[in-house]
Motif scaffolding. Structure first.
Motif, mmCIF file in Angstrom:
data_model
loop_
_atom_site.group_PDB
_atom_site.id
_atom_site.type_symbol
_atom_site.label_atom_id
_atom_site.label_comp_id
_atom_site.label_asym_id
_atom_site.label_seq_id
_atom_site.Cartn_x
_atom_site.Cartn_y
_atom_site.Cartn_z
ATOM 1 N N ASN A 528 0.870 -1.000 -0.023
ATOM 2 C CA ASN A 528 0.004 -0.048 0.010
ATOM 3 C C ASN A 528 1.013 1.160 -0.004
ATOM 4 O OD1 ASN A 528 0.721 0.392 2.363
ATOM 5 N ND2 ASN A 528 -1.142 -0.319 3.571
ATOM 6 N N ASN A 529 0.145 2.460 0.017
ATOM 7 C CA ASN A 529 1.052 3.520 -0.305
ATOM 8 C C ASN A 529 1.998 3.847 1.326
ATOM 9 O OD1 ASN A 529 -1.276 4.077 1.677
ATOM 10 N ND2 ASN A 529 -0.962 6.467 1.442
ATOM 11 N N THR A 530 1.930 3.107 2.118
ATOM 12 C CA THR A 530 2.776 3.299 3.408
ATOM 13 C C THR A 530 3.890 2.108 3.458
ATOM 14 O OG1 THR A 530 1.626 1.847 4.880
ATOM 15 C CG2 THR A 530 0.956 4.576 4.801
ATOM 16 N N GLY A 531 3.796 1.456 2.247
ATOM 17 C CA GLY A 531 5.043 0.286 1.979
ATOM 18 C C GLY A 531 4.613 -0.909 2.861
ATOM 19 N N LYS A 532 3.333 -1.153 3.199
ATOM 20 C CA LYS A 532 3.015 -2.410 4.003
ATOM 21 C C LYS A 532 2.372 -3.274 3.085
ATOM 22 C CE LYS A 532 1.971 -0.028 8.492
ATOM 23 N NZ LYS A 532 0.840 0.265 9.545
#
Length: 543
Positions: A528-532
């Motif tokens: 996702n956009n946070t790298g998770k």
């Protein structure tokens, strides 16, 4: 630092601390007074000193005031990391607005939902990113409450609709507002004002808005500096996490500007460019997701780059092998700290962190100790505290923890214990040294024949197998056992391991119920956009 400089800082801080409940922009102005000529933000050939950044932000704030913004109005920003993004954020802080950041991975319908839920009046946005047009998506989907769309550039035709303007037009509108009016608006700010509403990622349902006051945001920044970042004025911070996320906003450009640090917005995710940037800009602090860290380690030309300026590499958002921490230390030099931690939107960022003298095993297997201004407990399903070493749900309480979800009393009630602890939804335990271990999201846990399986635990074990670069495990339905594990694996360069190899290795190294019953190989794991890792996408693949 010379004694005279220390005395100046102490005097400045004492004067600032005597202010009655300061706002974020007032805190930024105090930093400007301490460091007017230091570089505040730099991107390519563009650079702003702290004094120049304040002047540019107040010009845009005047434009927002000309458009009629009043204190508490929500203003969204939808774009990639850039200096104009941060300038827009500072401008709305000065004008009394509340930031509503939107991740760039979201598309029109998703962004429109956030705009509608927050009641945002204005949106700052990039014109486009690749083939995707933010402006077209907003014109098609934005709710009627959005009065203006401000494109984050200076030139070009703003758009096909008179609602769309650019920064140059906004600045021109601001000429009708005097400097005195802007200063009066700034002076009227308070720590009690709404600072921002960051919406949760929505991987387990509809995104929920998390509001923070100015005072809570400043407290989160204060603790980030005191126990995580330890910045010195003049250092360089490459902000690689998205500005729409706590790690790129509050623990990113915001804390940099409060501490006299030059923030460099990073919007690319290429290992070669990362290393080139570190060398060119003499970067001191770099947050990086494990996938990029591994790409740097495995880069064939890594020895050609001088990475010795790095003081801290902060990595997180996924399970990492011990070897990666050791490899990172070897890559950049023994004097560099490799740190990890745990945080969430609802706590305005960090909850725990590892420390410079922690061993590699501690950095990999734990997320460090809780911040000193937070209370942390591990609870059973009835919300009773469990003994040290036992697993349960992580619960936190402290001044920077949210008071409740935005306009969502039902979700707020479900999120807190009776004594006011936030239920994080994460499973974990505390060891004898006080280090927090993350087992997994409670909702990611699955049962194999009645046995609890925590994907993060299985992933951590699998990462020690030769040939595996990345792995994510989910539960899939099984007629006999209810659920079983499925592993999605990214091979290391040159690896030819097969599904049979992985399963055979797992049978030797872990309890039978933990062994994945199937393995799928991918070129990259979805994030996702946070790298998770986006396990909802993996579940969709499995179904």
């Amino acid at each position: 630092m010379p004694l005279t400089d220390w005395l100046f800082v102490v005097a400045e801080f004492w004067g600032f601390s005597q202010m009655n409940n300061p706002s974020l922009f007032q805190a930024f102005q105090a930093s400007v007074r301490r460091h007017p000529e230091l570089p505040a933000m730099r991107s390519g050939e563009t650079q702003f000193t702290f004094a120049q950044l304040e002047a540019a932000a107040t010009e845009l704030a005047a434009g927002l005031m000309a458009l009629g913004i009043v204190r508490g109005d929500r203003v969204a920003i939808w774009g990639v990391n850039s200096i104009p993004w941060a300038l827009a954020g500072l401008a709305l802080q000065a004008a009394g607005g509340a930031l509503v950041p939107i991740g760039t991975r979201l598309r029109g319908r998703e962004a429109a939902g956030i705009l509608e839920d927050s009641g945002a009046r204005f949106v700052f946005t990039d014109r486009a990113f690749g083939s995707f047009s933010f402006v077209e998506a907003l014109l098609e989907r934005a709710p009627a409450s959005v009065e203006r769309i401000v494109v984050l550039d200076e030139e070009g035709t703003p758009g096909p609709d008179d609602r769309v303007i650019n920064l140059a037009t906004l600045r021109e509108l601001g000429r009708s507002v005097s400097r005195e009016q802007v200063e009066e608006r700034i002076a009227g700010g308070s720590g009690d004002d709404l600072a921002d509403i960051i919406f949760t990622s929505g991987t387990t349902g509809k995104p929920k808005g998390v509001p923070m006051t100015q005072a809570q945001s400043l407290e989160a920044c204060r603790m980030q500096q005191a126990e995580v970042s330890h910045f010195s004025p003049g250092e360089v911070f490459a902000v690689s996490y998205p500005f729409a996320h706590n790690a790129g906003y509050r623990a990113g450009w915001q804390i940099a500007l409060l501490e006299g640090v030059c923030a460099i917005p990073v919007s690319m995710f290429d290992a070669t460019e990362f290393m080139r940037l570190i060398e060119k800009e003499k970067v001191n602090y770099l947050p990086v997701v494990p996938t990029i860290a591994q790409a740097m380690i495995e880069h064939p030309d890594r020895d050609k780059f001088d990475l010795s300026s790095l003081r801290i590499i902060a990595t997180g958002a996924a399970t990492i092998p011990v070897s990666q921490v050791d490899d990172l230390r070897n890559l950049v030099g023994s004097g560099t700290t490799v740190a990890t931690g745990y945080g969430l939107t609802e706590s305005a960022g960090s909850v725990s962190t590892t420390f410079p003298d922690d061993a590699s095993e501690t950095v990999v297997k734990t997320v460090g100790r809780p911040l000193s201004n937070l209370q942390l407990k591990i609870l059973d399903p009835e919300h009773n505290e469990v003994p040290t070493g036992e697993r349960g749900e992580i619960a936190v309480k402290g001044p920077q923890v949210m008071k409740g979800y935005y306009n969502n009393p039902e979700a707020t009630k479900a999120a807190f214990t009776q004594d006011g602890f936030l239920l994080t939804g994460d499973a974990g335990w505390l060891d004898e040294d006080g280090n927090l271990h993350i087992a997994d999201r409670i909702k990611d846990m699955y049962l194999v024949g009645g046995f609890n399986c925590y994907p993060a635990e299985i992933e951590n074990l699998m990462l020690s197998m030769d040939g595996i670069s990345q792995v994510a495990v989910i539960g899939v339905d099984d007629e006999r056992l209810g659920q079983v594990g499925r592993a999605f694996v990214v091979r290391s360069p040159g690896s030819t391991i097969t599904e049979e190899d992985v399963i055979a290795w797992c049978r030797k190294e872990m309890a039978n119920y933990k062994v994945p019953r199937s393995v799928r190989f991918l070129d990259a794991l979805p994030v996702n956009n946070t790298g998770k890792i986006a396990k909802n996408e993996l579940r969709a693949m499995a179904s």
